[in-house]
Design an enzyme around this catalytic site. Structure first.
Site, PDB file in Angstrom:
ATOM      1  N   SER A   4      -1.995  -0.959  -4.044  1.00  0.00           N
ATOM      2  CA  SER A   4      -3.254   0.051  -3.490  1.00  0.00           C
ATOM      3  C   SER A   4      -2.530   1.327  -3.114  1.00  0.00           C
ATOM      4  O   SER A   4      -1.445   1.614  -2.691  1.00  0.00           O
ATOM      5  CB  SER A   4      -3.938  -0.493  -2.508  1.00  0.00           C
ATOM      6  OG  SER A   4      -3.500  -0.607  -1.283  1.00  0.00           O
ATOM      7  N   HIS A  63       0.826  -1.242   0.095  1.00  0.00           N
ATOM      8  CA  HIS A  63      -0.143  -0.004  -0.117  1.00  0.00           C
ATOM      9  C   HIS A  63       0.833   1.135  -0.001  1.00  0.00           C
ATOM     10  O   HIS A  63       1.796   1.402   0.837  1.00  0.00           O
ATOM     11  CB  HIS A  63      -0.785   0.178   1.021  1.00  0.00           C
ATOM     12  CG  HIS A  63      -1.786   1.160   1.227  1.00  0.00           C
ATOM     13  ND1 HIS A  63      -2.584   1.531   0.209  1.00  0.00           N
ATOM     14  CD2 HIS A  63      -1.673   2.259   2.063  1.00  0.00           C
ATOM     15  CE1 HIS A  63      -3.362   2.501   0.677  1.00  0.00           C
ATOM     16  NE2 HIS A  63      -2.792   3.178   1.629  1.00  0.00           N
ATOM     17  N   SER A  64       0.651   2.271  -0.946  1.00  0.00           N
ATOM     18  CA  SER A  64       1.246   3.501  -1.090  1.00  0.00           C
ATOM     19  C   SER A  64       2.849   3.165  -1.300  1.00  0.00           C
ATOM     20  O   SER A  64       3.076   2.552  -2.240  1.00  0.00           O
ATOM     21  CB  SER A  64       1.035   4.389   0.278  1.00  0.00           C
ATOM     22  OG  SER A  64       1.393   5.539   0.214  1.00  0.00           O
ATOM     23  N   LEU A  65       3.766   3.608  -0.416  1.00  0.00           N
ATOM     24  CA  LEU A  65       5.206   3.286  -0.638  1.00  0.00           C
ATOM     25  C   LEU A  65       5.332   1.838  -0.610  1.00  0.00           C
ATOM     26  O   LEU A  65       6.177   1.343  -1.227  1.00  0.00           O
ATOM     27  CB  LEU A  65       5.970   3.957   0.621  1.00  0.00           C
ATOM     28  CG  LEU A  65       7.392   3.675   0.633  1.00  0.00           C
ATOM     29  CD1 LEU A  65       8.173   4.249  -0.515  1.00  0.00           C
ATOM     30  CD2 LEU A  65       8.370   4.144   1.908  1.00  0.00           C
TER      31      LEU A  65
END
Length: 253
Positions: free
Chosen positions: A120, A92-94
Protein backbone atom coordinates in the site's frame (compact mmCIF):
# COMPACT_ATOMS: atom_id res chain seq x y z
CA UNK A 1 23.02 -15.27 12.47
CA UNK A 2 20.39 -12.53 12.71
CA UNK A 3 18.30 -12.71 15.87
CA UNK A 4 14.59 -12.83 14.87
CA UNK A 5 13.53 -11.50 18.29
CA UNK A 6 15.19 -8.14 17.56
CA UNK A 7 13.14 -7.81 14.38
CA UNK A 8 9.89 -9.17 15.82
CA UNK A 9 9.31 -7.50 19.20
CA UNK A 10 5.80 -8.84 19.88
CA UNK A 11 4.82 -12.36 20.77
CA UNK A 12 3.21 -14.26 17.91
CA UNK A 13 -0.55 -14.59 18.18
CA UNK A 14 -2.58 -17.54 16.97
CA UNK A 15 -3.18 -17.83 13.24
CA UNK A 16 -2.77 -20.31 10.42
CA UNK A 17 -0.74 -17.83 8.35
CA UNK A 18 1.87 -15.35 9.53
CA UNK A 19 1.81 -11.80 8.16
CA UNK A 20 5.04 -9.81 8.45
CA UNK A 21 4.19 -6.08 8.42
CA UNK A 22 6.84 -3.56 7.35
CA UNK A 23 6.44 0.11 8.34
CA UNK A 24 6.80 3.30 6.31
CA UNK A 25 9.91 5.51 6.38
CA UNK A 26 10.66 6.51 9.97
CA UNK A 27 7.93 4.16 11.18
CA UNK A 28 8.19 1.33 13.65
CA UNK A 29 6.60 -1.96 14.64
CA UNK A 30 4.16 -0.15 16.93
CA UNK A 31 2.32 1.12 13.83
CA UNK A 32 0.88 -2.40 13.54
CA UNK A 33 0.61 -3.37 17.19
CA UNK A 34 -3.17 -2.85 17.23
CA UNK A 35 -3.45 -5.23 14.27
CA UNK A 36 -2.34 -8.19 16.38
CA UNK A 37 -5.38 -10.40 16.90
CA UNK A 38 -7.50 -8.16 14.65
CA UNK A 39 -7.28 -10.31 11.48
CA UNK A 40 -9.05 -13.66 12.00
CA UNK A 41 -6.84 -16.63 11.23
CA UNK A 42 -3.76 -14.43 10.74
CA UNK A 43 -0.81 -14.06 13.10
CA UNK A 44 0.25 -10.45 12.53
CA UNK A 45 4.02 -10.04 13.01
CA UNK A 46 5.04 -6.33 13.10
CA UNK A 47 8.64 -5.86 11.98
CA UNK A 48 10.99 -3.55 13.93
CA UNK A 49 13.84 -2.10 11.85
CA UNK A 50 16.92 -0.91 13.77
CA UNK A 51 17.26 2.66 14.98
CA UNK A 52 13.84 3.03 16.65
CA UNK A 53 11.93 2.08 19.80
CA UNK A 54 13.57 -0.97 21.41
CA UNK A 55 16.34 -0.89 18.78
CA UNK A 56 17.08 2.84 19.06
CA UNK A 57 20.75 2.24 19.90
CA UNK A 58 21.33 0.27 16.70
CA UNK A 59 22.47 1.92 13.48
CA UNK A 60 19.71 2.09 10.83
CA UNK A 61 20.33 0.76 7.35
CA UNK A 62 20.99 3.10 4.44
CA UNK A 63 20.95 0.56 1.60
CA UNK A 64 18.11 -1.77 0.62
CA UNK A 65 20.39 -4.73 -0.13
CA UNK A 66 21.78 -4.74 3.42
CA UNK A 67 18.36 -4.30 4.96
CA UNK A 68 16.69 -7.16 3.10
CA UNK A 69 19.66 -9.50 3.52
CA UNK A 70 19.35 -9.40 7.31
CA UNK A 71 15.56 -9.15 7.30
CA UNK A 72 15.22 -12.24 5.08
CA UNK A 73 17.38 -14.18 7.48
CA UNK A 74 15.21 -13.14 10.43
CA UNK A 75 11.91 -13.87 8.67
CA UNK A 76 13.04 -17.28 7.41
CA UNK A 77 14.26 -18.19 10.89
CA UNK A 78 10.90 -17.19 12.37
CA UNK A 79 9.01 -19.14 9.70
CA UNK A 80 11.12 -22.22 10.43
CA UNK A 81 10.61 -21.81 14.18
CA UNK A 82 6.84 -21.70 13.64
CA UNK A 83 6.93 -25.05 11.87
CA UNK A 84 7.33 -23.82 8.32
CA UNK A 85 3.70 -22.83 7.83
CA UNK A 86 2.45 -20.33 5.25
CA UNK A 87 3.42 -16.70 5.57
CA UNK A 88 2.79 -13.43 3.74
CA UNK A 89 4.47 -10.01 3.66
CA UNK A 90 2.81 -6.59 3.82
CA UNK A 91 4.41 -3.16 3.62
CA UNK A 92 3.28 0.46 3.45
CA UNK A 93 5.19 3.06 1.40
CA UNK A 94 8.91 2.33 1.90
CA UNK A 95 7.76 -0.85 3.63
CA UNK A 96 6.13 -1.96 0.35
CA UNK A 97 9.41 -1.51 -1.53
CA UNK A 98 11.18 -3.44 1.22
CA UNK A 99 8.55 -6.19 1.13
CA UNK A 100 9.04 -6.62 -2.62
CA UNK A 101 12.82 -6.80 -2.32
CA UNK A 102 12.43 -9.17 0.63
CA UNK A 103 10.44 -11.60 -1.53
CA UNK A 104 13.16 -11.41 -4.18
CA UNK A 105 15.88 -11.99 -1.57
CA UNK A 106 14.07 -15.03 -0.17
CA UNK A 107 13.90 -16.50 -3.67
CA UNK A 108 17.59 -15.76 -4.25
CA UNK A 109 18.66 -17.69 -1.15
CA UNK A 110 16.31 -20.58 -1.87
CA UNK A 111 13.92 -19.97 1.02
CA UNK A 112 10.23 -20.90 1.03
CA UNK A 113 8.24 -18.26 -0.84
CA UNK A 114 5.46 -16.33 0.87
CA UNK A 115 1.91 -17.13 -0.19
CA UNK A 116 1.12 -13.46 -0.87
CA UNK A 117 2.70 -10.02 -1.18
CA UNK A 118 0.55 -7.11 -0.02
CA UNK A 119 1.47 -3.46 -0.59
CA UNK A 120 0.00 0.00 0.00
CA UNK A 121 1.03 3.62 -0.47
CA UNK A 122 3.67 2.78 -3.04
CA UNK A 123 3.84 2.65 -6.81
CA UNK A 124 5.46 -0.23 -8.65
CA UNK A 125 9.19 -0.67 -7.87
CA UNK A 126 10.43 1.01 -11.06
CA UNK A 127 8.52 4.14 -10.05
CA UNK A 128 9.76 4.43 -6.47
CA UNK A 129 13.49 5.11 -6.45
CA UNK A 130 14.92 8.45 -5.38
CA UNK A 131 13.23 11.69 -4.37
CA UNK A 132 13.21 13.77 -7.50
CA UNK A 133 13.55 17.51 -7.02
CA UNK A 134 14.62 17.26 -3.39
CA UNK A 135 17.96 17.92 -1.72
CA UNK A 136 19.36 14.63 -0.35
CA UNK A 137 17.97 14.25 3.13
CA UNK A 138 21.46 13.93 4.64
CA UNK A 139 22.12 17.51 3.50
CA UNK A 140 18.93 18.98 4.97
CA UNK A 141 18.75 21.02 8.14
CA UNK A 142 16.30 20.02 10.86
CA UNK A 143 13.82 22.79 9.90
CA UNK A 144 13.98 21.62 6.27
CA UNK A 145 13.24 18.06 7.31
CA UNK A 146 10.35 19.25 9.50
CA UNK A 147 8.88 21.05 6.48
CA UNK A 148 9.33 17.91 4.35
CA UNK A 149 7.53 15.82 6.97
CA UNK A 150 4.77 18.41 7.12
CA UNK A 151 4.26 18.17 3.34
CA UNK A 152 4.35 14.38 3.36
CA UNK A 153 1.78 14.15 6.16
CA UNK A 154 1.46 11.52 8.86
CA UNK A 155 3.57 13.33 11.50
CA UNK A 156 1.67 15.19 14.24
CA UNK A 157 2.16 18.94 14.30
CA UNK A 158 3.05 18.94 18.01
CA UNK A 159 6.05 16.76 17.20
CA UNK A 160 7.15 18.89 14.25
CA UNK A 161 7.04 22.00 16.46
CA UNK A 162 9.15 20.43 19.23
CA UNK A 163 12.81 20.60 18.19
CA UNK A 164 14.03 18.34 21.01
CA UNK A 165 11.52 15.56 20.32
CA UNK A 166 11.91 15.90 16.57
CA UNK A 167 15.65 15.41 16.96
CA UNK A 168 14.99 12.03 18.59
CA UNK A 169 12.96 10.68 15.66
CA UNK A 170 15.12 12.06 12.85
CA UNK A 171 17.89 9.39 12.72
CA UNK A 172 15.63 6.52 11.53
CA UNK A 173 13.71 8.87 9.25
CA UNK A 174 16.93 10.12 7.64
CA UNK A 175 18.25 6.58 7.24
CA UNK A 176 15.00 5.29 5.74
CA UNK A 177 14.83 8.12 3.23
CA UNK A 178 18.47 7.46 2.38
CA UNK A 179 17.44 3.87 1.61
CA UNK A 180 14.81 5.28 -0.73
CA UNK A 181 17.21 7.77 -2.31
CA UNK A 182 19.76 5.01 -2.91
CA UNK A 183 17.24 2.51 -4.26
CA UNK A 184 17.48 1.59 -7.92
CA UNK A 185 15.11 -0.99 -9.30
CA UNK A 186 16.84 -3.89 -11.05
CA UNK A 187 14.47 -5.44 -13.63
CA UNK A 188 13.55 -9.05 -12.98
CA UNK A 189 11.01 -11.64 -14.04
CA UNK A 190 7.56 -11.22 -12.47
CA UNK A 191 7.10 -12.78 -9.05
CA UNK A 192 5.38 -16.14 -8.86
CA UNK A 193 3.61 -14.80 -5.76
CA UNK A 194 0.16 -13.15 -5.97
CA UNK A 195 0.05 -9.44 -5.18
CA UNK A 196 -2.69 -7.40 -3.52
CA UNK A 197 -2.31 -3.63 -3.58
CA UNK A 198 -4.12 -0.81 -1.75
CA UNK A 199 -4.13 2.63 -3.37
CA UNK A 200 -5.50 5.95 -2.10
CA UNK A 201 -7.40 8.37 -4.32
CA UNK A 202 -5.53 11.49 -3.16
CA UNK A 203 -2.07 10.14 -2.46
CA UNK A 204 0.45 12.65 -3.90
CA UNK A 205 3.27 10.12 -3.63
CA UNK A 206 1.60 7.07 -5.20
CA UNK A 207 -1.28 7.62 -7.62
CA UNK A 208 -3.83 4.90 -8.23
CA UNK A 209 -2.27 4.34 -11.66
CA UNK A 210 1.20 3.97 -10.12
CA UNK A 211 -0.07 1.42 -7.60
CA UNK A 212 -1.97 -0.43 -10.34
CA UNK A 213 1.38 -0.87 -12.12
CA UNK A 214 2.24 -3.58 -9.58
CA UNK A 215 0.19 -5.93 -11.76
CA UNK A 216 3.15 -6.29 -14.14
CA UNK A 217 5.28 -7.64 -11.29
CA UNK A 218 3.41 -10.88 -10.70
CA UNK A 219 2.41 -13.84 -12.82
CA UNK A 220 0.25 -15.29 -10.04
CA UNK A 221 -2.70 -12.88 -9.85
CA UNK A 222 -3.24 -9.26 -8.88
CA UNK A 223 -5.97 -7.41 -6.98
CA UNK A 224 -6.20 -3.62 -6.60
CA UNK A 225 -8.23 -2.07 -3.80
CA UNK A 226 -8.85 1.68 -3.51
CA UNK A 227 -9.44 3.86 -0.46
CA UNK A 228 -10.52 7.49 -0.27
CA UNK A 229 -7.80 9.63 1.25
CA UNK A 230 -4.11 10.51 1.19
CA UNK A 231 -0.78 8.78 1.60
CA UNK A 232 -1.55 7.23 4.99
CA UNK A 233 -5.13 6.19 4.18
CA UNK A 234 -4.26 2.50 4.50
CA UNK A 235 -3.13 3.04 8.09
CA UNK A 236 -5.78 5.60 8.99
CA UNK A 237 -8.52 3.29 7.71
CA UNK A 238 -6.98 0.18 9.21
CA UNK A 239 -10.27 -1.72 9.49
CA UNK A 240 -10.76 -1.57 5.72
CA UNK A 241 -7.12 -2.39 5.02
CA UNK A 242 -7.26 -5.41 7.30
CA UNK A 243 -10.44 -6.51 5.53
CA UNK A 244 -8.59 -6.45 2.19
CA UNK A 245 -5.67 -8.35 3.69
CA UNK A 246 -7.94 -10.94 5.24
CA UNK A 247 -9.64 -11.46 1.88
CA UNK A 248 -6.31 -11.93 0.14
CA UNK A 249 -5.19 -14.46 2.74
CA UNK A 250 -8.52 -16.30 2.97
CA UNK A 251 -7.23 -19.51 1.28
CA UNK A 252 -4.62 -19.97 4.01
CA UNK A 253 -6.47 -18.77 7.13
Amino acid sequence: MTDPERWLPYQASAGAVRLYCLPHAGGSASAFRSWIGAVPGVSVRPVQPPGREGRHRETPYEHMRDLVADLAEAVLADVAESGGGPYAVYGHSLGAMTAYELVRRVAAVGGPAPVHLLVSGCGAPELCGGLEGLVPIRQMTQPQIAELLRRLGGTPEWLLDNEALLGLVLPPFKADFTVKENYRYVPAAPLTVPVTAVAATDDPRASVADVAAWEAHTSAGFVLNTLMGGHFAALEQADLTRKYLASALAPWR
